[in-house]
Design a protein around this motif. Structure first.
Motif, mmCIF file in Angstrom:
data_model
loop_
_atom_site.group_PDB
_atom_site.id
_atom_site.type_symbol
_atom_site.label_atom_id
_atom_site.label_comp_id
_atom_site.label_asym_id
_atom_site.label_seq_id
_atom_site.Cartn_x
_atom_site.Cartn_y
_atom_site.Cartn_z
ATOM 1 N N THR A 103 37.355 20.944 40.146
ATOM 2 C CA THR A 103 36.328 20.679 38.071
ATOM 3 C C THR A 103 36.119 22.586 38.063
ATOM 4 O O THR A 103 36.593 22.686 36.877
ATOM 5 C CB THR A 103 35.929 19.902 37.990
ATOM 6 N N ASP A 104 35.189 22.942 38.602
ATOM 7 C CA ASP A 104 34.345 24.047 38.577
ATOM 8 C C ASP A 104 34.726 25.598 38.451
ATOM 9 O O ASP A 104 34.769 25.939 37.647
ATOM 10 C CB ASP A 104 32.848 24.500 39.554
ATOM 11 N N ILE A 117 38.175 25.251 38.154
ATOM 12 C CA ILE A 117 39.230 24.979 36.637
ATOM 13 C C ILE A 117 38.548 25.882 35.641
ATOM 14 O O ILE A 117 38.945 26.415 34.865
ATOM 15 C CB ILE A 117 39.940 23.702 36.607
ATOM 16 N N LEU A 118 36.895 25.282 35.390
ATOM 17 C CA LEU A 118 36.205 25.389 33.991
ATOM 18 C C LEU A 118 36.164 27.007 33.743
ATOM 19 O O LEU A 118 36.001 27.526 33.349
ATOM 20 C CB LEU A 118 34.863 24.702 34.158
ATOM 21 N N LEU A 163 39.180 28.887 33.428
ATOM 22 C CA LEU A 163 39.832 28.883 31.837
ATOM 23 C C LEU A 163 38.849 30.050 30.997
ATOM 24 O O LEU A 163 39.116 29.970 29.996
ATOM 25 C CB LEU A 163 39.259 27.177 31.220
ATOM 26 N N SER A 164 37.104 29.959 31.464
ATOM 27 C CA SER A 164 36.506 30.557 30.711
ATOM 28 C C SER A 164 37.389 32.169 30.594
ATOM 29 O O SER A 164 36.931 33.189 29.868
ATOM 30 C CB SER A 164 35.097 29.806 31.009
ATOM 31 N N GLN A 190 39.646 32.685 28.764
ATOM 32 C CA GLN A 190 39.422 32.747 27.033
ATOM 33 C C GLN A 190 38.409 33.959 27.085
ATOM 34 O O GLN A 190 38.488 34.270 25.754
ATOM 35 C CB GLN A 190 38.391 31.341 26.771
#
Length: 437
Positions: free
Chosen positions: A43-44, A46-47, A50-51, A54
């Motif tokens: 999960t970390d 992925i985040l 994605l950051s 962005q």
């Protein structure tokens, strides 16, 4: 129902925007699986990625605007009425299909070397006019072959004056400046290596078209043309023409005041001079604005897709994948084959990323690391990348869309001839790189 969904999915993925979305997803997925940060939970990870995507999304804003400007101004000059009318008159001279094909190809390639956007529209308009002129004379005509000749500017442009990668690295502060410094165009565009290969490619394409033209007869191809409206200049010189002239004087003065002379050319210099030429030519701001407005329509795909390329670059850099890919090249290549691998990879990636600028943003950091490790001349390696990028445009439908709309030729008919031109050009470039790099 499932077959309908499958067709819709296929139609989506084969669009340029569908491809860049797919490439974005693959890059993020690869960064999650193979990135440096393996200690985090899924999960970390992925985040984090994605950051990174962005944060990198607007990392190439300057480059995006540069590419839009060069296409818009190139387009505006192609629809400038004196140039437009000149192309129409030129189309009336050839007496045979062979002459029409060869003249279209030569003018298109020379225009493409000046500016890729200019060459793209000039080639499309000239191919359409040639078809009309031959039909009016009741001569044998092949619209698809003429259209392929009118597309050759995109197969040679990256060795010319609007070459994205060579011009980008000639700028101070470009995104690879800290690694390779500034590389003047005297080591890329105006090098003997590029002049030899680009000249050879021009003659080879002309010879290939001669053979194709001799072996093809009149083609019954149903064409649906898109009207293109020329824009005339104002009757008298206005403020726009004075500003344009001022820009030209300043641009030329600054260029030759530089110790490097013409070797100091970069994307900003080219765009500045082209801006001045366009303003001076149209004389009136309203006419110039009208022409630019038409050109802006053709740049929409760059505006939409370049931020996604920048996002991919942000993910690849932050995850350390660029360094890992570089190490893979280092461990599985020899100095003799690095240029060829660069050429092959650039040609392949261009099929997924139909933009020399966007592709350089992603592949550039990798190629620079590999080139430095093998102590190869970076200027030459950039040219090799450029050749791979440009030659596979002949198989990439993205930039052919304006040409297909203007000529009315079906994509299937165009690709039939572009495939042979690609095969001949690709073979020539591979051999030239192997023996002369």
């Amino acid at each position: 129902m499932s077959s309908t969904m499958s067709k819709k999915t296929k139609d989506f993925l084969i669009t340029p925007f569908g491809l860049v979305l797919l490439l974005s997803a693959i890059s993020i997925f690869a960064a999650i699986i193979f990135g440096e940060d393996q200690s985090e939970t899924v999960t970390d990870s992925i985040l984090i990625n994605l950051s990174n995507w962005q944060q990198g999304f607007f990392g190439l804003l300057e480059f995006t605007l540069q590419m839009m400007i060069i296409l818009v101004l190139g387009y505006s000059m192609a629809i400038y009425k004196p140039i437009f009318d000149g192309l129409k008159k030129l189309a009336s001279y050839p007496k045979t299909q062979l002459q029409a094909v060869l003249l279209t190809a030569l003018i298109t390639m020379l225009s493409g070397l000046i500016n890729w956007g200019f060459g793209l529209i000039v080639g499309a308009v000239l191919a359409r006019f040639m078809t009309m002129a031959q039909q009016e004379k009741n001569k044998i005509t092949n619209p698809a072959l003429l259209a392929s000749a009118g597309y050759l500017g995109m197969a040679i442009w990256h060795g010319g004056l609007s070459a994205s990668a060579p011009l980008k690295v000639a700028e101070k502060g470009h995104f690879l400046d800290l690694k390779i410094g500034v590389i003047p165009v005297s080591e890329t565009i105006f090098s003997s290596f590029n002049i030899f290969i680009t000249t050879g490619l021009i003659f080879l394409f002309l010879g290939t078209l001669w053979i194709l033209s001799k072996n093809e007869k009149n083609q019954t191809v149903q064409i649906h043309t898109k009207p293109i409206k020329p824009i005339s200049n104002a009757n008298s010189f206005g403020l726009a023409s004075l500003v344009g002239l001022f820009m030209l004087v300043v641009g030329i003065f600054v260029l030759f005041k530089n110790d490097a002379g013409i070797g100091a050319l970069n994307l900003n210099t080219i765009n500045f001079l082209l801006f001045g030429i366009s303003l001076f030519a149209y004389k009136n701001l309203s006419r110039f604005t009208e022409a630019v407005t038409e050109g802006i329509k053709s740049s929409a795909d760059i505006f939409i897709q370049f931020p996604f390329y920048a996002g991919i670059l942000g993910v690849l850099q932050a995850s350390g994948l660029i360094e890992k890919i570089s190490l893979y090249f280092l461990n599985n290549s020899t100095e003799a084959f690095v240029p060829l691998i660069t050429f092959f990879s650039a040609a392949f990636v261009n099929l997924l990323i139909p933009s020399g600028g966007g592709q350089w943003a992603i592949q550039g950091p990798i190629l620079v690391e590999v080139g430095k490790s093998f102590n190869l001349p970076i200027g030459k390696l950039i040219l090799v990348f450029a050749y791979g990028d440009q030659i596979s445009n002949l198989l990439q439908p993205f930039w052919a869309l304006p040409l297909l709309a203007i000529t009315g030729v079906p994509a299937k008919q165009l690709l039939k001839y572009c495939f042979w031109l690609f095969l001949v050009g690709f073979t020539f470039l591979a051999l030239a790189i192997f023996f002369f790099f």
